[in-house]
Structure formats: structure tokens, C-alpha cells
Write an enzyme that holds these catalytic residues in place. Structure first.
Site, PDB file in Angstrom:
ATOM      1  N   GLU A   6      -4.658   1.648  -2.860  1.00 60.99           N
ATOM      2  CA  GLU A   6      -4.629   0.907  -4.267  1.00 60.99           C
ATOM      3  C   GLU A   6      -4.924   1.810  -5.288  1.00 60.99           C
ATOM      4  O   GLU A   6      -4.193   2.114  -6.199  1.00 60.99           O
ATOM      5  CB  GLU A   6      -5.353  -0.387  -4.263  1.00 60.99           C
ATOM      6  CG  GLU A   6      -4.331  -1.414  -3.723  1.00 60.99           C
ATOM      7  CD  GLU A   6      -5.429  -2.540  -3.334  1.00 60.99           C
ATOM      8  OE1 GLU A   6      -6.544  -2.601  -2.853  1.00 60.99           O
ATOM      9  OE2 GLU A   6      -4.755  -3.633  -3.913  1.00 60.99           O
ATOM     10  N   LYS A  48      -0.895  12.567   6.355  1.00 60.70           N
ATOM     11  CA  LYS A  48       0.443  12.229   6.255  1.00 60.70           C
ATOM     12  C   LYS A  48       0.390  10.862   5.767  1.00 60.70           C
ATOM     13  O   LYS A  48       1.473  10.713   4.547  1.00 60.70           O
ATOM     14  CB  LYS A  48       1.145  12.524   7.578  1.00 60.70           C
ATOM     15  CG  LYS A  48       2.629  12.497   7.283  1.00 60.70           C
ATOM     16  CD  LYS A  48       3.214  12.955   8.719  1.00 60.70           C
ATOM     17  CE  LYS A  48       4.834  13.037   8.384  1.00 60.70           C
ATOM     18  NZ  LYS A  48       5.429  13.403   9.744  1.00 60.70           N
ATOM     19  N   LYS A  80     -12.798   5.073   2.464  1.00 60.17           N
ATOM     20  CA  LYS A  80     -12.907   4.189   1.225  1.00 60.17           C
ATOM     21  C   LYS A  80     -11.560   3.608   1.085  1.00 60.17           C
ATOM     22  O   LYS A  80     -11.516   2.465   0.374  1.00 60.17           O
ATOM     23  CB  LYS A  80     -13.193   4.808   0.117  1.00 60.17           C
ATOM     24  CG  LYS A  80     -14.678   5.619  -0.262  1.00 60.17           C
ATOM     25  CD  LYS A  80     -14.846   5.909  -1.294  1.00 60.17           C
ATOM     26  CE  LYS A  80     -16.313   6.602  -1.746  1.00 60.17           C
ATOM     27  NZ  LYS A  80     -16.562   7.289  -2.828  1.00 60.17           N
ATOM     28  N   GLY A 106       4.502  -5.400   1.420  1.00 60.52           N
ATOM     29  CA  GLY A 106       3.720  -6.912   0.992  1.00 60.52           C
ATOM     30  C   GLY A 106       3.448  -6.610  -0.527  1.00 60.52           C
ATOM     31  O   GLY A 106       3.542  -7.627  -1.225  1.00 60.52           O
TER      32      GLY A 106
HETATM   33 MO1  MOS Z   1      -3.377  -5.947  -2.055  1.00 61.76          MO
HETATM   34  S1  MOS Z   1      -2.684  -6.821  -3.806  1.00 61.76           S
HETATM   35  O1  MOS Z   1      -4.818  -6.380  -1.777  1.00 61.76           O
HETATM   36  O2  MOS Z   1      -2.084  -6.649  -0.771  1.00 61.76           O
END
Ligand code: MOS
Length: 743
Positions: free
Chosen positions: A710, A638, A706, A244
Site C-alpha cells: 500500500e 522483483k 514492513k 482484490g
Molecule cells: Mo487492502 S484495502 O487492506 O486489501
């Protein structure tokens, strides 16, 4: 004795066997009788209007069912003209086939429906459409003067904080200074799975849409709104996503067109976009970033300025947080942050993995490297001299921040102390060796989420929450949380997601799923545990008779007293003797705002990179990467590590390869295919080491997580660029760093 402490363990994916055996069903693989197939026709021009569509010519082909275009799309759609999806930026969302106007190259202009996919594709290739072309503008460089500050209150734009201190004067008076502009190419998400929707038609206005999306509820609400359908008549399902990265956050035109066709043709429909069309509905914008830094004599930051300009479309005002992080990653009392957008004739940009921060950290972290060389201080040491103990943007303490541990552990693992400062000073034969560092900061977010848990007399637990699974490991970590909370073996737990018939969960994005859905899953499983304890206490001579919930633990299929492990009952026995066929608990969880709002909630990382650059050929090999991350509690060593490996690979691609190139003459992304849009392959990737430092945090959420999706991307690209500078002495500020820029 087996253990039932699953949280934190390196557990293989529970959905792995289904994926590798082909049993996992993706949106284009739902088989329904009587399917009609759609094929989208895309505009070859970037701006103008359609003057004629020769639909008759292809409708004459046997097996062609319909050609949808603005000429015949019914007005039942868009009953609520204002309706937008949950993550739409301000403006008017693009409405496919609603008008003859062309707003961007590759805009869908028609959809051919046929009895087979091949026939639909063939008919689409024959469809003649006439256009009246108008002048377009797709070059941000020439539109700098059109840049304006977004917002004006209604677009969801969150402006950077106002300036603090006296940034201009502090920069003028700084002991050492740098200023530079940075730019990197436009990127498209390019998940392996094409966007596809299979719609089952159940009768007048009743549908189930199997859609490629990161948020089934977002798609459902959108469809209900734009088609004016009853909430109870629309179901959206997505059990698996083949990548995604943000492309599935918004309902795309493919789902709209597929549902439109199903409602009009009154039969099941499938629509799948082509790879080229995957470049037609959103991208990471190309930012022009300007950074000015100044240091005090001791190397601590005296002044920091970061300004960005990027494109948006003419119909929506897209923004992302690019510069705000720069005001909080380092301690600095004189800061100015600026943000501007300029409209181009392109589709609206779209969140892409670590939106904003991935771009912002490139400019800031290359600038920090330049600053280190100006000041003659080791780049890691420079960062330590401006370590932010407090979030100066919000003037709040961090709920937790173990970035210093990341710096130390990462540097030790990498061997950073052996680095010599001068560019070109470390070589191996014909290879110039370079070591670079970069890092970043990302939000730790918890969203409202609901879940439902039920256990049957045979001890099998089912947990439902309609979140998404991008491949991040959601099925697995939720199974771990549920199994641990109820002390059951993993095999006894089934976690299901991706269906609007389930309790509502947020779309999967922003690295918030583990924190949000995980908290809900833990909470309903605790409620269920409480109910099971009550049943146990009803039994004659129960050893748990007077125990409070806090006095017992659920472990290895048993409930036992914490104080005396010999006092226990078997959960299955309790369920079977209770006479109840099934026990259920449901509910939703929300962030503890009074507590959270007093703190700055963020994850951090630092990345160390080694490159080897061939002195004669300019080829770059990223030979080693160490990524040290502070992201609270890690639920699964993992799957979390795998998340970070993907991030690092992407960061390397962003540094060296990824770029969608527009030919401004045509206003069109030209390399809209996997042959010419370059991403790293296995042969490009060498050693990647991931360190998760210990970081306890009871403020972010009850689980202390957290999110990891990203943060791992941040700083990777800058660290590669910095390592290349260290190897070659060439400071490339225009990414990706292709061979021509090094020769
Ligand atoms: Mo991410 S850019 O919040 O799918």
C-alpha cells in the site's frame, strides 16, 4: 556451489507458470457435477420498496429452478442477527433478500436459479418487479450540514488525536499561509476477476465454498454465524484471486446468496456477479478535505489543520484513517485534525488499497506544494525543513524511518536539482514540462498467524498457512522464507494457502501478510530445523554432536557448524536414516507487544513525477516516476517492485482518470463498466523507477519487513497534480484532472 540465501532475491513467482498456463483455478472455474447457476437481479431504484415480484412468469420456463427473493428466503438464515464479518464497520450489515426495503441502487433484489448460466441470465432479464419509489439522497455536497463525528464507542472508529498546541492562533500568526478544499471522485476496486462463488454441497448443512475473497477464515466464520452451521461442516477455499484491492476483505452478498441457494436446493451452486454488479458492494468514498497550513519564516511548519467529510451508508458507519497521518508525516507543534461522515443512500464504502492514506495524502501533499509556492521554497526542501524525527501523534520514536534517504536517493535519481521553481518555466517545444513531488506514511502491522511445516524423507518440504494471495507474491515470498530457513532448494518447497483446513492466518490486507504470515512460516521452519538437528545428533559419530541450534546453519541441503564448515551432514541423509517418514512442526506467532508498543511502526515513501502537458490540447502524459520507499527489509526485489508499479499506475489513474459518477436523479453509478470507468492502460504508462532504501528494523517483527502493498500508492496522485501545476500554473483541486479542467 548454489546458494540458499533466498530472502531478498529477485525471485520469479512460483505460481507464475500455473497462472499463465491456465492451471491456476479461480472461484468460478471449479467444475462440479450437477451445478445450478444463479443470476442476481439488481434494483433500478436507490430507495423505496418492492411491492410485487412476478416470479411465476419466469418459473414457468423449463430449466428455471427457483427465484429467490425476500418473499421466500427462509428464516434459517441470520440465526445470529448480530453476526458480522471481521472487518464490518459498526451498524447492521446489509442482508440480501431479507426485506422488501431498497437501500441503494443496484441492491440485489432477487436471484434466479437455473440449469445453465445463460438460462438464469435470460430468466433474470424477464423478471418483472414492481417498486414503490421514495426520495433518495446521494449527493454529499448537499449533505455537508449532516456531517457528524463518528464513533460513540462501538464502531471501530479510531478518532484522530486531539489538537496539540494552538493551531488557530499559530495559523493566524504564520509567516506564510494557505488554505484550500480538495475533492476526488468515488472509486470502485474493479479487479479483473468478477466476484464469484462455487459451492459444493456435501449433504445436510455441509458445504465447501470456493469463494473470491481475501480471507477464507473471515468468510467461514461469517457463513457459520449467519447460517447457524457447524464449524466443522464449513470449508472455504481460495487459491487464487484475480485482483482484490480491498474488495474481498468483507464477505460480499454473492457468497451469502450462493450458499443460501446451495443449502436450499441441496445441490452445488455457482453464482457470478456481472461487471456492473461489481459496482454494487463498496467503494472508496468521495472525501471533501479541507487543509490549512502555515509556516515560520524559515519555511518550517507552524500550523497544520486537516478536516475531512465523506459519506457512509444509512445502515453502517464506515470510517478510514484519512487525516491522522497528517499529524505525523511532518514535524508540527500546532495541529488540529477533524473527521466527519454523512449518510447517503449508497452501499457502505469499503477499504480500497491504502484506505484513507491514499485519499489523505492527496490533500496534504497538494497543500504542501501550495505552501511551498506561498513560502517561495522548493517543495522538497519544504518537506525537509519539517522532517519528523518522532511520531508526534503518539509521542513515540519511530522503530525506523529512512524517509530522508528516500528524499535524497529519489531526488538524485530523478534529477530534481535541475528543477526551476516557476510554473511554466520548463518546456519542450509545445509541451509544458512539470515536476512534482509527494509522499506518505503507512502502518507496519503484524497480526497473529499460524503455520505448519512438514518434511518427508525425500527432503520435500510443505508449508501451510491459510492466508490469501491477491497477486502480491505471497506464494513466492513464503517459499523463499521456508527454503532459506531450512537451507533447501526452492524447488523442494511447496507453500499452500487459501483453505480453512489449514492453520489460521489473517485475511490479506493492510500490507501485513509478509510480516504476519512470514513470521509464522519462519518460526515453524525454525522449529522443524531444530527437530532435524536433534535427529542428526542421534546419529553415530555425528559431527554436530554437541552443537547448539545457534551453532549451526542450514545451507545448500546441509547442516553445518558455523565455526567449521567442513563439519556438516546432508539433511536428506539425516531424514532417510532417521526412519521417520515425515517430521512436522506447527505453531503460531504474535507481535511482540511489550517491545512494539514503545515505538511508532510505519513505512514511508516519496514520489517524484514528471508530466508533459500539451499546451493546446491539455493532454497530460506522465513521462517519468521515481518512487523511493522505506519499508524495512524487502523479501523479494522483483515481486516488491511489481507491487509498487501497480501502486504507481493506480496513483496515476486516480490523478487523471478514475471516478465513478453518480447521476443524482437516479442515485445510481452510471459508468459501471470498463468502457466508461477509465483506468490507465499500457499506452498511458511510461518510465517507473522504484527505489527501496536500506532500512533495518528488528522491532517490527523478526523478519524486519514492513509490507509493500500500500505504501507505494501514497503521494503519487498529489505528485501528478503538483507536476501539472508546475507545468501549467493551474492548481486543480478537484480530481481526477481531466482535460476540460486544463483547457
Ligand atoms: Mo487492502 S484495502 O487492506 O486489501
Amino acid at each position: 556451489m548454489s546458494t540458499t540465501n533466498y530472502i531478498g532475491q529477485a525471485t520469479s513467482r512460483v505460481d507464475g507458470p500455473a497462472k499463465v498456463s491456465g492451471a491456476a483455478t479461480y472461484s468460478a472455474e471449479v467444475h462440479l457435477p450437477n451445478l445450478a447457476y444463479g443470476y442476481v437481479v439488481s434494483s433500478p431504484i436507490a430507495r423505496g420498496k418492492i411491492t410485487k415480484i412476478h416470479a411465476d412468469e419466469v418459473l414457468a420456463l423449463p430449466g428455471v429452478i427457483q427465484v429467490f427473493s425476500h418473499e421466500n428466503v427462509p428464516s434459517v438464515a441470520w440465526l445470529d442477527k448480530k453476526h458480522q464479518d471481521q472487518v464490518a464497520p459498526g451498524g447492521s450489515p446489509f442482508r440480501a433478500l431479507q426485506s422488501p426495503e431498497i437501500q441503494f441502487s443496484q441492491q440485489p433484489v432477487a436471484m434466479v436459479m437455473a440449469e445453465s448460466f445463460e438460462l438464469a441470465r435470460y430468466a433474470a432479464s424477464l423478471l418483472r418487479i414492481e417498486y414503490e419509489q421514495e426520495a433518495h439522497e446521494t449527493n454529499l455536497e448537499t449533505q455537508r450540514a449532516k456531517g457528524y463525528e463518528p464513533g460513540k464507542g462501538k464502531t471501530g472508529y479510531q478518532p484522530p488525536p486531539p489538537p496539540r498546541g494552538n493551531p488557530d492562533k499559530a495559523w493566524e500568526q504564520a509567516a506564510h499561509r494557505m488554505e484550500a478544499e480538495y475533492v476526488h471522485g468515488t472509486q470502485h476496486h474493479n479487479p479483473m476477476e468478477l466476484f464469484s462463488t462455487t459451492v459444493d454441497w456435501h449433504g445436510e448443512g455441509k458445504i465447501t465454498a470456493y469463494d473470491k475473497t481475501q480471507g477464507v477464515f473471515n468468510v467461514k466464520n461469517y457463513l457459520v454465524g449467519v447460517f447457524g452451521l457447524n464449524k466443522d461442516d464449513v470449508r472455504v477455499v481460495n487459491h487464487f484471486v484475480g485482483g482484490g484491492f480491498g474488495s474481498g476483505l468483507r464477505p460480499q452478498y454473492s457468497v451469502y446468496l450462493a450458499v443460501l441457494a446451495a443449502l436450499e436446493l441441496r445441490r452445488p451452486v455457482r453464482l457470478t456477479l456481472t461487471r456492473a454488479q461489481m459496482f454494487s458492494f463498496g467503494h472508496r468514498p468521495q472525501p471533501l478535505q479541507y487543509v490549512k497550513l502555515g509556516t515560520n519564516p524559515d519555511g518550517s511548519l507552524a500550523a497544520l489543520q486537516h478536516h475531512v467529510l465523506h459519506e457512509t451508508s444509512h445502515f453502517e458507519e464506515y470510517t478510514e484513517n484519512i487525516v491522522t497521518w497528517s499529524g505525523m508525516l511532518y514535524q508540527c507543534d500546532n495541529v488540529k485534525l477533524g473527521y466527519q461522515v454523512a449518510p447517503l443512500d449508497v452501499f457502505t464504502p469499503l477499504d480500497m488499497r491504502a484506505p484513507g492514506a491514499a485519499s489523505g495524502s492527496i490533500a496534504l501533499e497538494i497543500a504542501m506544494d501550495e505552501m511551498a509556492y506561498e513560502a517561495g521554497i522548493d517543495p522538497l526542501e519544504l518537506r525537509l525543513r519539517s522532517y519528523a524525527e518522532r511520531d508526534q501523534n503518539q509521542d513515540k520514536p519511530f522503530s525506523s524511518k529512512k524517509l530522508r534517504d528516500c528524499y535524497h536517493q529519489g531526488a538524485a535519481k530523478f534529477g530534481w536539482e535541475k528543477r526551476t521553481m516557476a510554473p511554466g518555466s520548463m518546456r519542450e517545444g509545445n509541451m509544458l514540462v512539470g515536476w512534482g513531488v509527494g509522499g506518505g506514511v503507512w502502518d507496519a502491522t503484524q497480526k497473529k498467524s499460524a503455520a505448519k511445516a512438514s518434511i518427508t524423507a525425500d527432503g520435500k518440504l510443505t508449508v501451510l498457512s491459510g492466508s490469501g494471495e491477491n497477486g502480491a507474491g505471497t506464494y513466492t515470498i513464503m517459499t523463499q522464507i521456508a527454503a532459506e530457513t531450512l537451507g533447501l532448494p526452492l524447488e523442494a518447497v511447496t507453500y499452500q494457502l487459501g483453505d480453512t483446513d489449514q492453520p489460521e492466518a489473517p485475511l490479506q490486507g493492510g500490507s501485513w501478510t509478509a510480516a504476519s504470515v512470514g513470521t509464522a512460516v519462519q518460526s515453524v521452519c525454525q522449529d522443524l530445523a531444530g527437530k532435524i538437528l536433534k535427529l542428526a545428533q542421534k546419529q553415530a559419530d555425528s559431527p554436530l554432536q554437541d552443537a547448539k541450534f545457534e551453532d549451526v546453519e542450514f545451507l545448500n541441503g546441509q547442516i553445518r557448524l558455523r565455526a567449521d564448515h567442513s563439519q556438516s551432514v546432508v539433511i536428506r541423509d539425516v531424514l532417510q536414516s532417521s526412519g521417520e517418514a515425515k517430521i512436522e512442526a506447527d505453531g503460531s506467532t504474535t507481535p511482540n507487544m511489550p517491545k512494539q508498543s514503545q515505538y511508532s511502526l510505519h513505512s514511508h515513501n516519496v514520489v517524484f513525477v514528471e508530466v508533459k502537458v500539451d499546451e493546446d490540447l491539455g493532454t497530460v502524459h506522465v513521462t517519468r516516476v521515481v518512487n523511493a520507499i522505506a519499508a524495512g527489509r524487502i523479501l523479494n526485489q522483483k515481486t516488491a517492485r511489481s507491487q509498487v508499479l501497480g501502486s504507481v499506475v493506480w496513483g496515476i489513474g486516480m490523478a487523471l482518470m478514475e471516478e465513478t459518477v453518480i447521476d443524482h436523479k437516479f442515485g445510481r453509478y452510471m459508468n459501471h463498466n470498463f468502457a466508461e470507468y477509465h483506468v490507465p492502460v499500457n499506452a498511458d504508462i511510461r518510465d517507473i523507477d522504484v527505489i527501496f532504501v536500506d532500512e533495518e528494523d528488528d522491532i517490527v517483527n523478526p523478519l524486519g519487513v514492513k509490507g509493500i502493498g500500500e505504501v507505494g500508492m501514497l503521494g503519487v496522485t498529489a505528485a501528478v497534480a503538483n507536476a501539472i501545476y508546475h507545468a501549467t500554473g493551474k492548481r486543480v483541486r478537484d480530481l481526477p484532472i481531466t482535460i476540460d479542467k486544463l483547457l
